[in-house]
Structures are given as C-alpha cells and as structure tokens.
Design a protein around this motif. Sequence first.
Motif, PDB file in Angstrom:
ATOM      1  N   ALA A  66      -1.757  -2.964   8.875  1.00 50.72           N
ATOM      2  CA  ALA A  66      -1.733  -4.022   7.864  1.00 50.72           C
ATOM      3  C   ALA A  66      -3.001  -4.860   7.945  1.00 50.72           C
ATOM      4  O   ALA A  66      -3.563  -5.250   6.911  1.00 50.72           O
ATOM      5  CB  ALA A  66      -0.499  -4.902   8.047  1.00 50.72           C
ATOM      6  N   GLY A  67      -3.467  -5.131   9.144  1.00 47.61           N
ATOM      7  CA  GLY A  67      -4.710  -5.875   9.307  1.00 47.61           C
ATOM      8  C   GLY A  67      -5.901  -5.118   8.754  1.00 47.61           C
ATOM      9  O   GLY A  67      -6.791  -5.706   8.121  1.00 47.61           O
ATOM     10  N   VAL A  99      -1.826   3.936   3.864  1.00 51.33           N
ATOM     11  CA  VAL A  99      -1.498   3.372   5.174  1.00 51.33           C
ATOM     12  C   VAL A  99      -2.033   4.281   6.276  1.00 51.33           C
ATOM     13  O   VAL A  99      -2.629   3.816   7.251  1.00 51.33           O
ATOM     14  CB  VAL A  99       0.026   3.150   5.311  1.00 51.33           C
ATOM     15  CG1 VAL A  99       0.402   2.775   6.727  1.00 51.33           C
ATOM     16  CG2 VAL A  99       0.494   2.079   4.340  1.00 51.33           C
ATOM     17  N   TRP A 100      -1.846   5.577   6.129  1.00 50.96           N
ATOM     18  CA  TRP A 100      -2.357   6.512   7.135  1.00 50.96           C
ATOM     19  C   TRP A 100      -3.876   6.471   7.194  1.00 50.96           C
ATOM     20  O   TRP A 100      -4.460   6.482   8.270  1.00 50.96           O
ATOM     21  CB  TRP A 100      -1.869   7.927   6.845  1.00 50.96           C
ATOM     22  CG  TRP A 100      -2.446   8.923   7.786  1.00 50.96           C
ATOM     23  CD1 TRP A 100      -3.325   9.921   7.494  1.00 50.96           C
ATOM     24  CD2 TRP A 100      -2.226   9.009   9.199  1.00 50.96           C
ATOM     25  NE1 TRP A 100      -3.656  10.609   8.625  1.00 50.96           N
ATOM     26  CE2 TRP A 100      -2.991  10.067   9.688  1.00 50.96           C
ATOM     27  CE3 TRP A 100      -1.449   8.280  10.092  1.00 50.96           C
ATOM     28  CZ2 TRP A 100      -3.014  10.430  11.026  1.00 50.96           C
ATOM     29  CZ3 TRP A 100      -1.470   8.639  11.436  1.00 50.96           C
ATOM     30  CH2 TRP A 100      -2.240   9.705  11.883  1.00 50.96           C
ATOM     31  N   ALA A 123       3.182  -2.111  16.585  1.00 49.15           N
ATOM     32  CA  ALA A 123       1.733  -2.185  16.788  1.00 49.15           C
ATOM     33  C   ALA A 123       1.005  -1.390  15.712  1.00 49.15           C
ATOM     34  O   ALA A 123       0.005  -1.856  15.148  1.00 49.15           O
ATOM     35  CB  ALA A 123       1.371  -1.664  18.177  1.00 49.15           C
ATOM     36  N   TYR A 124       1.510  -0.196  15.425  1.00 50.11           N
ATOM     37  CA  TYR A 124       0.929   0.627  14.357  1.00 50.11           C
ATOM     38  C   TYR A 124       0.965  -0.137  13.034  1.00 50.11           C
ATOM     39  O   TYR A 124      -0.037  -0.208  12.318  1.00 50.11           O
ATOM     40  CB  TYR A 124       1.711   1.936  14.246  1.00 50.11           C
ATOM     41  CG  TYR A 124       1.430   2.727  13.002  1.00 50.11           C
ATOM     42  CD1 TYR A 124       0.311   3.536  12.913  1.00 50.11           C
ATOM     43  CD2 TYR A 124       2.282   2.669  11.901  1.00 50.11           C
ATOM     44  CE1 TYR A 124       0.044   4.267  11.762  1.00 50.11           C
ATOM     45  CE2 TYR A 124       2.032   3.386  10.753  1.00 50.11           C
ATOM     46  CZ  TYR A 124       0.908   4.188  10.690  1.00 50.11           C
ATOM     47  OH  TYR A 124       0.647   4.899   9.549  1.00 50.11           O
ATOM     48  N   ALA A 145       0.830  -1.197   0.000  1.00 52.21           N
ATOM     49  CA  ALA A 145       0.000   0.000   0.000  1.00 52.21           C
ATOM     50  C   ALA A 145       0.871   1.255   0.000  1.00 52.21           C
ATOM     51  O   ALA A 145       1.987   1.254   0.507  1.00 52.21           O
ATOM     52  CB  ALA A 145      -0.902   0.011   1.227  1.00 52.21           C
ATOM     53  N   ALA A 146       0.346   2.332  -0.572  1.00 51.16           N
ATOM     54  CA  ALA A 146       1.039   3.618  -0.576  1.00 51.16           C
ATOM     55  C   ALA A 146       0.981   4.230   0.826  1.00 51.16           C
ATOM     56  O   ALA A 146       0.132   3.871   1.646  1.00 51.16           O
ATOM     57  CB  ALA A 146       0.395   4.553  -1.588  1.00 51.16           C
TER      58      ALA A 146
END
Length: 180
Positions: free
Chosen positions: A164-165, A69-70, A158-159, A64-65
Amino acid sequence: MGWTFTLHGGVAAGLGAVFLSPAALTWLPGTLPLPDASWWQAAIFATAFLTCVSALARLALTRAAKDVVWLAFRCLPGKVQMTLGALAVGGVALLVFSTQEETSLQSAEMKDGRYVAFDTTPHARGMVEISRHRYEDVLESDQRTTLAVPGLLCLGAAYAALTAGELRRADRAAAPADVT
C-alpha cells in the motif's frame, strides 16, 4: 513510501518473525516454557488481527487491482521481498508439516495429576487420558499452530502495508503537479 507504511510493515514483519521463531523451536526436543494461561494466546491473536485488519484497510484504500498490487510489491527492494518470501515459505511449511501429523488429539492439559486431551476422532469425541510423552507432543503441536497462524497473518499484514505504501508513492509520483 511514507514512514508510517514502512513502520507498519516493519512492525508486522517483525511480529511475524517473532511468532514464527518459537513455533519453529517446538520441533526441538523438550517443550517450550510458554505459560499455560490462555490470555497470551488471546493477546497474540488480537495483535495479529489488529495488525492485519489495519494493513488490509490501508491496501483497500488504494483501490488498486490485484495485478497492480503484485507489481507494486515487485517494486519493493529485493531484500524486503526475499525476507518476506522466506518467512512466509517457512511459516507455510511449518503449518503443513504440523498438520501432517497423524493425531486426533488437541488441547492437552493436566487435571487432577492426570494428562488429558480432547480426542476428535469421529464417534469417540471427548476427553481421554494420555501419557506424559503424548501430552508433550500434543502440547507442542498446539503451540506450533497457535504461534504459526498469527505469524503468517502478520506477514500478510507486512505485505499489505508495504505494498500500500508503494502504491501510494507511485500515485503521488504520477499525479500532475499543480502549475499556476
């Protein structure tokens, strides 16, 4: 989000909180009763490193870009975002205030009944004898850094794992269903 991502993110966040808590306690008077052996420091860094690498691998597999992600992190529940954010801000503040101390001493130890530390002052590098009070200050500073850095690495893990999940969940929801 799959349960493995939740478990990975939860364990990483828990480890981050566990590492940051004693780092924050070093600001209290007295020294922490942590073992002097270097094996526990190696174990902490190995745990943080493995947790972080596996989370980053999971995030990289999503391909992902950065902006996506954010956005995926923003889709997580508000309590999760606030907890990770508060822990990260606290950890960064802990490190910043720790590095602002005017000291060039590190690696305090006791040799032959004397307190010594490594002086990193330019043109005067080497072991120097220090007072017991200074020894305790240097020891606390070393403990603070040794615990805060892996704590922040675990929070980053954790982030990455939770994001990712969330990305994986969004990809599965957007995938067209096989209609026969």
